[in-house]
Design a protein around this motif. Structure first.
Motif, PDB file in Angstrom:
ATOM      1  N   ASN A   1       0.832  -1.290   0.093  1.00 48.04           N
ATOM      2  CA  ASN A   1       0.084  -0.044  -0.046  1.00 48.04           C
ATOM      3  C   ASN A   1       0.956   1.329   0.028  1.00 48.04           C
ATOM      4  O   ASN A   1       0.340   2.388  -0.555  1.00 48.04           O
ATOM      5  N   GLY A   2       2.035   1.246   0.544  1.00 43.80           N
ATOM      6  CA  GLY A   2       2.933   2.401   0.986  1.00 43.80           C
ATOM      7  C   GLY A   2       4.086   2.350  -0.333  1.00 43.80           C
ATOM      8  O   GLY A   2       4.780   3.106  -0.034  1.00 43.80           O
ATOM      9  N   THR A   3       3.812   1.954  -1.556  1.00 39.40           N
ATOM     10  CA  THR A   3       4.827   1.783  -2.403  1.00 39.40           C
ATOM     11  C   THR A   3       4.370   2.081  -3.822  1.00 39.40           C
ATOM     12  O   THR A   3       2.990   1.969  -3.971  1.00 39.40           O
ATOM     13  N   PRO A   4       5.054   2.143  -5.096  1.00 41.53           N
ATOM     14  CA  PRO A   4       4.413   2.393  -6.347  1.00 41.53           C
ATOM     15  C   PRO A   4       3.829   1.133  -6.738  1.00 41.53           C
ATOM     16  O   PRO A   4       3.221   1.165  -7.903  1.00 41.53           O
ATOM     17  N   LEU A   5       3.759   0.096  -6.038  1.00 37.66           N
ATOM     18  CA  LEU A   5       3.300  -1.255  -6.721  1.00 37.66           C
ATOM     19  C   LEU A   5       1.820  -1.057  -6.848  1.00 37.66           C
ATOM     20  O   LEU A   5       1.360  -1.602  -7.868  1.00 37.66           O
ATOM     21  N   LYS A   6       1.270  -0.240  -5.979  1.00 35.30           N
ATOM     22  CA  LYS A   6      -0.326  -0.421  -6.203  1.00 35.30           C
ATOM     23  C   LYS A   6      -0.698   0.749  -7.497  1.00 35.30           C
ATOM     24  O   LYS A   6      -1.561  -0.042  -8.195  1.00 35.30           O
TER      25      LYS A   6
END
Length: 264
Positions: free
Chosen positions: A72-77
């Motif tokens: 949730n806190g990374t560019p992956l979303k």
């Protein structure tokens, strides 16, 4: 952050994509600290080892920010949603803590492939997916390395590139009824003509975004190290209403891939 056209082409063809350095060292270290604290305080009940392997180690921290922020806190979303559409993913509230401990096997066995959400006949009896009369799918999953995995047979996340297309063809012809029966998924997958498996390697913080219907597994770990990873199963908001259609139409709901799919 969004997929490039080249990344989308690779994802379309192979069914997975390596995202180097997706998670910062700070976030990885925070997650590892939480895992080690859990192992030190809660320990591991030997009777539950099959459940830990199949579902998650450290289950009491699966929903903690130390774990969920890895996605949730990374560019992956935003990367994942660029292949779908904005705000299309259901909230991610939990992650699988996937550890693989070393084995003393002299001749490591070949990894075996499966898709999640079906009763797979090679699992321990207590860890089988409940027989609910259908496969319980999701949309894609994110595998995040929490330590370096530089060599094969180190507990590597293993994929069969292009297998999502093979399974799509199978499901279009045969449907999913037989696969949904207890134990059948393993037998059916074993009978299909697969490409060679690919044991992924990477560095701490690397991630692999993978289509749900890609056959995957885990390589044996004959290294001296524990393989640390976190796995998140991502669900499109329209997944339930499209459940019966997606197996034979693997890009249903993938609006961000539409241009690539139409040209392929």
């Amino acid at each position: 952050m969004r997929f490039t056209k080249e990344q989308k082409k690779e994802f379309c063809e192979r069914g997975f994509l390596n995202i180097p350095g997706a998670v910062s060292p700070f976030m990885v270290n925070r997650a590892r600290k939480a895992i080690h604290h859990s192992l030190g305080e809660e320990g591991m009940n030997k009777d539950n080892m099959d459940r830990y392997r199949g579902r998650s180690y450290c289950p009491e921290i699966q929903g903690s920010p130390e774990i969920t922020d890895l996605f949730n806190g990374t560019p992956l979303k935003s990367l994942a949603e660029s292949a779908l559409e904005p705000d299309s993913l259901m909230p991610v509230k939990s992650g699988q803590i996937a550890l693989r401990f070393p084995t003393y096997a002299d001749s490591p066995p070949e990894p075996s492939g499966h898709i999640d959400g079906a009763d797979y006949n090679k699992r321990h009896a207590e860890d089988k997916v409940p027989d609910i009369g259908h496969i319980n799918p999701f949309t894609m999953f994110a595998v995040i390395l929490l330590d370096d995995v530089p060599e094969p047979n180190s507990g590597n996340f293993t994929v069969w590139p292009g297998s999502h297309h093979i399974l799509e063809s199978y499901f279009r012809e045969h449907g999913t009824d037989e696969v949904a029966k207890p134990g059948n998924i393993g037998n059916i997958i074993d009978e299909l003509d697969w490409p060679e498996p690919h044991q992924t390697t990477g560095l701490t913080g690397d991630a692999f975004l993978t289509h749900y219907q890609v056959a995957h597994g885990v390589a044996p770990n004959v290294s001296p190290n524990i393989r640390y990873a976190a796995i998140f199963r991502l669900r499109h908001r329209d997944l339930e209403q499209n459940r019966d259609k997606i197996f034979g139409n693997i890009w249903l709901g993938w609006e961000g891939m539409k241009e690539i799919i139409e040209k392929s």
